[in-house]
Design an enzyme around this catalytic site. Structure first.
Site, PDB file in Angstrom:
ATOM      1  CB  CYS A 382      40.205  40.786  55.180  1.00 18.81           C
ATOM      2  SG  CYS A 382      40.576  40.596  53.442  1.00 18.81           S
ATOM      3  CG  HIS A 509      44.395  39.599  56.585  1.00 17.27           C
ATOM      4  ND1 HIS A 509      43.364  38.957  57.223  1.00 17.27           N
ATOM      5  CD2 HIS A 509      44.183  39.435  55.258  1.00 17.27           C
ATOM      6  CE1 HIS A 509      42.554  38.406  56.318  1.00 17.27           C
ATOM      7  NE2 HIS A 509      43.027  38.684  55.120  1.00 17.27           N
ATOM      8  CD  GLU A 511      44.585  39.034  60.598  1.00 19.21           C
ATOM      9  OE1 GLU A 511      44.415  40.278  60.540  1.00 19.21           O
ATOM     10  OE2 GLU A 511      43.982  38.238  59.840  1.00 19.21           O
TER      11      GLU A 511
HETATM   12  N1  GLN Z   1      36.605  36.838  50.411  1.00 20.66           N
HETATM   13  C1  GLN Z   1      37.044  38.193  50.494  1.00 20.66           C
HETATM   14  C2  GLN Z   1      37.873  38.596  49.280  1.00 20.66           C
HETATM   15  O1  GLN Z   1      38.361  37.770  48.561  1.00 20.66           O
HETATM   16  C3  GLN Z   1      37.812  38.447  51.772  1.00 20.66           C
HETATM   17  C4  GLN Z   1      39.099  37.690  51.872  1.00 20.66           C
HETATM   18  C5  GLN Z   1      39.685  37.699  53.262  1.00 20.66           C
HETATM   19  O2  GLN Z   1      38.993  37.967  54.237  1.00 20.66           O
HETATM   20  N2  GLN Z   1      40.951  37.390  53.365  1.00 20.66           N
HETATM   21  O3  GLN Z   1      38.080  39.755  49.039  1.00 20.66           O
END
Ligand code: GLN
Length: 543
Positions: A382, A509, A511
């Site tokens: 992400c 994500h 994970e």
């Molecule tokens: N801050 C970034 C976004 O909002 C990544 C978010 C995250 O890593 N979950 O896109």
């Protein structure tokens, strides 16, 4: 058959492994062939975990349906091997909100709306509702916090009533408590446990089973003392010792007779056992032939639970590769100035996890540059993927000052930005992309495809920003491959580098979907690449 219910409460202090005990109890029953579902109750006033700071509360776990939940749901999913939904997490905030909304709609027909019965009925309704919806044979309900907290009594009252409604053969109370050892003679003290059971009794609940977290195996005399003082049969006083791997806990509980006890008490029909798979997994986990060291460069590294799913997914990938994965925690803000050579030259792989806000970002970007230039296997999750794109834009594609508009709204090259539809919503507060979405892998020659071995995958998201499509061609021309896209093709889901042994970032994500019995392919391939990489400095041995 209506679901039998097991209620898990905690005593003395928090953080004694109530979540792991709950998840392990679930695994004990699954290993014995039952269908199990779980519910985590969090007595705090937040409606969900979405806005909670990972520093204070640990990771926010995201389910398929996009609920932002307590990290214990991650433990449940990993141990039960099932996907849960937002209905498996209930907070005081959500209960009160529902009751207040009903009150405003006039649903209570002018009654005085009270803690008992209105709040307790709402809680019971949610528990019964989940039992039915999940079609489980056993529903395990964990009440967060510690008995004696101001916030827990309405929940304890609700489960007390459920015991009366369903009867003792359909309900079981498990209390997880702490045994302390007092210096200088290392005496074992049971008094805090006795007090905590008394506090539970004062709320009308007599525990059936005590799981005693203890630094040492409890001698029978001590167990007998606890049994007598707490009104629990001797066989139902179990010790829960510190273990190297949490996956061992179900085996230890089963060994002490917990499975037999629950089956007998709840009059569950005997089933064919299927615990072998879990046992074999634990055996592999404890006897690895290989060793790798992976740096996690993140901003919440000071809180052990902030990246718990990432940590677990690395462990699962280790099992799949017959390797022990040691994690080196690297605080990203510190890497902004630090000597990278000293910090990262002894690792076999670098991982940058998710996060929000500008703090620490430049450190992540430096670490990513190091990984790219040295050919160190890299996985970006992400935010980690977004930083990988920013680094590549700045140092390979010549886009000076490239950034995400999250960190620099005036950047000359917004390679990460809110997407068009979100920008339109911005005035109303741009919403996050949450929960499961399909992703289409673009080419069979990519590292992503080599990992997944299929074209359409489903992954969980939690973010607002995306790769800016205006820069896709330019970055591609320099060797960035957009190996996974949304079905319409307008959102980048996976990026990887052409000229690097293994450098992959995902907008989602992965994970959250990794399980000990079903390790996530991206993590498995990341660790496989890490095993093949020889670091510049010798990796210090196993620990
Ligand atoms: N801050 C970034 C976004 O909002 C990544 C978010 C995250 O890593 N979950 O896109």
């Amino acid at each position: 058959m209506a679901a039998k219910m097991i209620f898990v409460t905690g005593g003395v202090v928090s953080s004694i492994g109530k979540g792991i005990t709950t998840a392990s109890l679930g695994r004990v029953l699954i290993n014995r062939g039952y269908r199990v579902h779980a519910l985590k109750i969090d007595p705090y006033i937040n409606v969900d975990a979405g806005l909670m700071n990972p520093f204070q509360h640990g990771e926010v776990f995201v389910t398929n349906d996009g609920a932002e939940t307590d990290l214990d749901l991650g433990n449940y999913e990993r141990f039960l091997g099932t996907d849960l939904t937002g209905s498996s997490n209930l907070t005081s905030g959500a209960v009160y909100r529902a009751v207040i909304e009903k009150e405003r709609e006039g649903a209570y027909l002018g009654e005085t709306v009270q803690l008992i019965p209105h709040i307790t009925d709402e809680i019971k309704g949610r528990i019964y509702g989940l039992a039915e919806e999940s079609r489980a044979e056993v529903l395990i309900v964990e009440i967060g916090g510690t008995i004696g907290d101001f916030e827990t009594p309405p929940f304890v009252e609700a489960i007390r009533q459920i015991r009366t409604e369903l009867g003792p053969e359909n309900t079981l109370f498990v209390h997880v408590t702490l045994i302390v050892q007092v210096s200088p003679w290392g005496e074992i003290k049971t008094k805090p446990t006795q007090h905590s059971v008394r506090a539970l009794l004062s709320l009308g609940v007599q525990p059936d089973v005590l799981v005693c977290r203890s630094p040492v195996e409890l001698p029978e005399t001590v167990r007998k003392k606890i049994a007598d003082a707490c009104g629990v049969p001797l066989e139902a006083v179990l010790s829960s010792l510190d273990v190297d791997y949490i996956e061992e806990v179900p085996l230890l509980l089963e060994k002490q007779g917990l499975g037999d006890l629950v089956v007998r008490r709840l009059r569950l029909p005997e089933r064919e056992r299927r615990g072998q798979e879990w046992e074999e997994m634990v055996h592999r986990l404890k006897n690895p032939s290989n060793f790798v060291k992976v740096a996690i460069v993140g901003k919440y590294t000071a809180h052990g639970d902030a990246y718990v799913s990432v940590k677990e997914a690395l462990k699962h990938a280790g099992i799949a590769n017959d390797a022990q994965v040691q994690i080196k925690w690297v605080e990203s803000e510190a890497v902004e100035e630090a000597d990278l050579e000293a910090t990262l030259a002894d690792v076999n792989g670098i991982l940058v996890p998710g996060g929000y806000g500008y703090r620490g970002i430049e450190g992540m970007i430096r670490a990513i540059r190091f990984a790219r230039e040295r050919g160190i296997p890299f996985l970006g999750l992400c935010l980690g993927m977004q930083c990988m794109v920013i680094e590549f834009a700045r140092h390979v594609a010549g886009l000076e000052g490239a950034n995400s508009t999250e960190f620099d709204p005036n950047t000359p090259h917004p390679v990460i930005d809110l997407m068009e539809h979100q920008r339109r919503q911005r005035n109303m507060g741009a919403t996050q992309r949450l929960g499961i979405y399909p992703c289409v892998l673009q080419d069979r020659s990519t590292k992503a495809f080599a990992a997944y071995k299929q074209t359409i995958i489903l992954e969980r998201h939690r973010h607002r920003y995306e790769v800016n499509n205006l820069y896709r061609d330019r970055l591609e021309a320099h060797g960035m491959i957009w190996s996974g896209l949304s079905p319409s093709g307008d959102l980048v889901e996976i990026a990887e580098l052409r000229d690097h042994p293994w450098m992959v970032g995902s907008q989602f994500h992965p994970e959250f979907r990794s399980k000990p019995l079903d390790p996530h392919p991206l993590f498995v391939h990341f660790i496989r690449a890490a095993l093949e990489f020889a670091p510049a400095k010798e990796v210090s041995g196993r620990s």
